[in-house]
Design a protein around this motif. Structure first.
Motif, PDB file in Angstrom:
ATOM      1  N   UNK A   9       0.778  -1.224   0.000  1.00  0.00           N
ATOM      2  CA  UNK A   9       0.000   0.000   0.000  1.00  0.00           C
ATOM      3  C   UNK A   9       0.812   1.278   0.000  1.00  0.00           C
ATOM      4  N   UNK A  10       0.091   2.371  -0.135  1.00  0.00           N
ATOM      5  CA  UNK A  10       0.659   3.704  -0.072  1.00  0.00           C
ATOM      6  C   UNK A  10      -0.331   4.619   0.626  1.00  0.00           C
ATOM      7  N   UNK A  11       0.154   5.736   1.149  1.00  0.00           N
ATOM      8  CA  UNK A  11      -0.787   6.684   1.714  1.00  0.00           C
ATOM      9  C   UNK A  11      -1.422   7.500   0.604  1.00  0.00           C
ATOM     10  N   UNK A  12      -2.428   8.297   0.961  1.00  0.00           N
ATOM     11  CA  UNK A  12      -3.204   9.028  -0.037  1.00  0.00           C
ATOM     12  C   UNK A  12      -2.304   9.942  -0.862  1.00  0.00           C
ATOM     13  N   UNK A  13      -2.602  10.035  -2.150  1.00  0.00           N
ATOM     14  CA  UNK A  13      -1.785  10.837  -3.053  1.00  0.00           C
ATOM     15  C   UNK A  13      -2.654  11.832  -3.811  1.00  0.00           C
ATOM     16  N   UNK A  24      -6.693  11.683  -4.931  1.00  0.00           N
ATOM     17  CA  UNK A  24      -7.222  10.380  -5.332  1.00  0.00           C
ATOM     18  C   UNK A  24      -7.851   9.762  -4.089  1.00  0.00           C
ATOM     19  N   UNK A  25      -9.178   9.719  -4.050  1.00  0.00           N
ATOM     20  CA  UNK A  25      -9.860   9.319  -2.818  1.00  0.00           C
ATOM     21  C   UNK A  25      -9.771   7.822  -2.562  1.00  0.00           C
ATOM     22  N   UNK A  26      -9.940   7.030  -3.590  1.00  0.00           N
ATOM     23  CA  UNK A  26      -9.885   5.577  -3.459  1.00  0.00           C
ATOM     24  C   UNK A  26      -9.303   4.979  -4.726  1.00  0.00           C
ATOM     25  N   UNK A  27      -8.699   3.816  -4.582  1.00  0.00           N
ATOM     26  CA  UNK A  27      -8.210   3.064  -5.742  1.00  0.00           C
ATOM     27  C   UNK A  27      -8.635   1.616  -5.563  1.00  0.00           C
ATOM     28  N   UNK A  28      -9.380   1.105  -6.506  1.00  0.00           N
ATOM     29  CA  UNK A  28      -9.691  -0.326  -6.520  1.00  0.00           C
ATOM     30  C   UNK A  28      -9.343  -0.838  -7.913  1.00  0.00           C
ATOM     31  N   UNK A  29      -8.791  -2.032  -7.974  1.00  0.00           N
ATOM     32  CA  UNK A  29      -8.416  -2.582  -9.274  1.00  0.00           C
ATOM     33  C   UNK A  29      -8.963  -3.999  -9.396  1.00  0.00           C
ATOM     34  N   UNK A  30      -9.115  -4.430 -10.629  1.00  0.00           N
ATOM     35  CA  UNK A  30      -9.555  -5.788 -10.912  1.00  0.00           C
ATOM     36  C   UNK A  30      -8.593  -6.393 -11.916  1.00  0.00           C
ATOM     37  N   UNK A  38     -11.396 -13.692  -9.335  1.00  0.00           N
ATOM     38  CA  UNK A  38     -10.184 -12.985  -8.940  1.00  0.00           C
ATOM     39  C   UNK A  38     -10.454 -11.989  -7.832  1.00  0.00           C
ATOM     40  N   UNK A  39      -9.695 -12.097  -6.752  1.00  0.00           N
ATOM     41  CA  UNK A  39      -9.778 -11.149  -5.638  1.00  0.00           C
ATOM     42  C   UNK A  39      -8.587 -10.207  -5.691  1.00  0.00           C
ATOM     43  N   UNK A  40      -8.816  -8.947  -5.331  1.00  0.00           N
ATOM     44  CA  UNK A  40      -7.733  -7.970  -5.298  1.00  0.00           C
ATOM     45  C   UNK A  40      -7.799  -7.191  -3.990  1.00  0.00           C
ATOM     46  N   UNK A  41      -6.621  -6.868  -3.452  1.00  0.00           N
ATOM     47  CA  UNK A  41      -6.533  -6.090  -2.219  1.00  0.00           C
ATOM     48  C   UNK A  41      -5.438  -5.046  -2.372  1.00  0.00           C
ATOM     49  N   UNK A  42      -5.779  -3.811  -2.068  1.00  0.00           N
ATOM     50  CA  UNK A  42      -4.799  -2.732  -2.011  1.00  0.00           C
ATOM     51  C   UNK A  42      -5.016  -1.975  -0.712  1.00  0.00           C
ATOM     52  N   UNK A  43      -3.944  -1.777   0.047  1.00  0.00           N
ATOM     53  CA  UNK A  43      -4.028  -0.941   1.243  1.00  0.00           C
ATOM     54  C   UNK A  43      -3.693   0.482   0.835  1.00  0.00           C
ATOM     55  N   UNK A  44      -4.712   1.325   0.748  1.00  0.00           N
ATOM     56  CA  UNK A  44      -4.539   2.707   0.297  1.00  0.00           C
ATOM     57  C   UNK A  44      -4.922   3.643   1.434  1.00  0.00           C
ATOM     58  N   UNK A  45      -4.006   4.517   1.809  1.00  0.00           N
ATOM     59  CA  UNK A  45      -4.264   5.452   2.904  1.00  0.00           C
ATOM     60  C   UNK A  45      -4.635   4.696   4.184  1.00  0.00           C
TER      61      UNK A  45
END
Length: 413
Positions: free
Chosen positions: A336-340, A347-353, A363-370
């Motif tokens: 993850x990264x903190x908010x950018x 960028x309030x949220x990031x989700x990817x597939x 397919x499961x995806x996980x990102x630790x953002x902020x």
């Protein structure tokens, strides 16, 4: 907004050409308007996250623009399903579609950080990736490509495999998984859903569990929650419940390289009839499985197969994928990264597939953002026919994180 995106993503734009069965890419800036554009959303799609994701699902089922490996779509009106924190602030939905040849998740995340306004985090990725350095003798990608001793590397690799063949279990030689989430054919029509944390509640829960359990990793906790959520899904829709399924996931290795790993994820745990029963037993089984993976040479085999397949024409590479990829579920868990901010815009949220590979249609995806979990799920409709079912799997991952933390606190671990 469009002009900002033009500046940011122009370097990703390319024309994909097929030459003798191989895919090559050539930069092109003449037809950007067809690949970076605004889209109109209905009022329901603007006001309701589920409707917005249903629209994304329909877009994902369409082909990319001809000869393009990317597409950027920006809502022409602000979405309103977000809570407004700053007076007068507006949030726009941005959908970025990339062909898998553009890059894998870690490199794309690094690219995103490289264009962030906050230069302090440009070259730093932090967070949940704690399975690094599990293969201390794994050669680096660049070393393989440029090495003059590649034959020696291959011989050493074969020798290593032969020495351990009687000790380690090779998942590559097993048959395909046989369950309701893994079939002999996919429809090609995808459902995309997600859950985005509003605060750091679940990220902190995982840290709390790690602090209470010795030699516990982020992956141990998350994989246990995924295992329990899938158990609930199978228990509801399939009898008998499979004892294990295979889950493919990516892990970082030495020198920042990465490779695929395959885990026999426990689903049926003897005596389990309710959500809280045997959750600690499931957790311990997952931990033991992760430990075996760290000692296995399976990933080394897959690493070399993936490297060799990059030289194959596309039709042969697809055949090879079908022979090798036999998992029910794939998991992409990015650090993850903190908010950018990009061009001054938060960028309030990031989700990817991720794209479905071979016959792996979930397919499961996980990102630790902020410091917030951003969890996504993509499923082929032949496997999970309704959006509600897909949403249940994602929601239950969070439910089992709650229950696991409670169980560990009660047991004083």
């Amino acid at each position: 907004m469009l002009s900002d995106c033009l500046q940011i993503f122009v370097c990703l734009y390319a024309i994909a050409k097929h030459v003798t069965g191989h895919r090559s890419e050539q930069q092109d800036q003449e037809n950007l308007d067809s690949s970076i554009r605004s889209i109109s959303l209905t009022q329901n799609e603007l006001h309701n996250k589920s409707d917005f994701e249903e629209r994304i699902s329909r877009i994902a089922n369409e082909s990319l623009p001809e000869f393009s490996v990317m597409e950027v779509l920006i809502s022409n009106e602000p979405v309103t399903f977000y809570d407004t924190t700053d007076e007068g602030s507006e949030t726009y939905g941005v959908i970025i579609r990339l062909h898998h040849t553009v890059g894998e998740g870690l490199n794309l995340l690094s690219f995103l950080l490289s264009i962030a306004d906050d230069q302090a985090i440009t070259n730093k990725i932090t967070g949940n990736s704690d399975v690094s350095d599990v293969y201390k003798n794994m050669p680096n990608n660049l070393n393989i490509i440029s090495s003059k001793n590649i034959l020696s590397n291959v011989v050493n690799f074969i020798s290593d495999v032969m020495k351990n063949a009687s000790v380690y279990h090779f998942s590559l030689i097993e048959p395909h998984d046989d369950n309701i989430l893994h079939k002999s054919a996919l429809s090609g029509e995808k459902i995309l859903v997600s859950r985005l944390e509003k605060n750091s509640e679940y990220f902190l829960k995982i840290k709390s569990i790690k602090s209470r359990v010795k030699q516990c990793t982020f992956s141990d906790v998350v994989h246990t929650a995924i295992s329990a959520s899938l158990w609930e899904y199978f228990n509801k829709y399939s009898k008998p419940v499979p004892r294990n399924i295979r889950m493919t996931f990516m892990a970082t290795i030495r020198n920042g390289s990465f490779c695929a790993m395959i885990q026999n994820l426990p689903i049926h745990v003897d005596g389990t009839k309710g959500p809280t029963e045997n959750l600690l037993q499931r957790f311990n089984i997952v931990k033991a499985s992760q430990k075996r993976i760290r000692q296995s040479v399976d990933a080394l085999v897959i690493y070399w197969l993936a490297y060799c397949s990059s030289f194959l024409p596309i039709p042969l590479a697809r055949v090879m994928l079908k022979l090798v990829i036999k998992s029910t579920v794939s998991l992409s868990n990015l650090p993850g990264t903190r908010a950018i901010k990009i061009n001054g815009q938060l960028v309030r949220d990031i989700v990817f597939w991720t794209p479905n590979v071979s016959l792996t249609g979930v397919g499961l995806t996980i990102l630790t953002y902020d410091n917030r979990l951003q969890v996504g799920l993509v499923a082929d409709k032949a496997l999970i026919p309704s959006r509600e079912n897909a949403e249940d799997i994602v929601q239950n991952i969070f439910k089992y994180l709650d229950l696991l933390e409670e169980e560990i606190k009660l047991n004083g671990d």
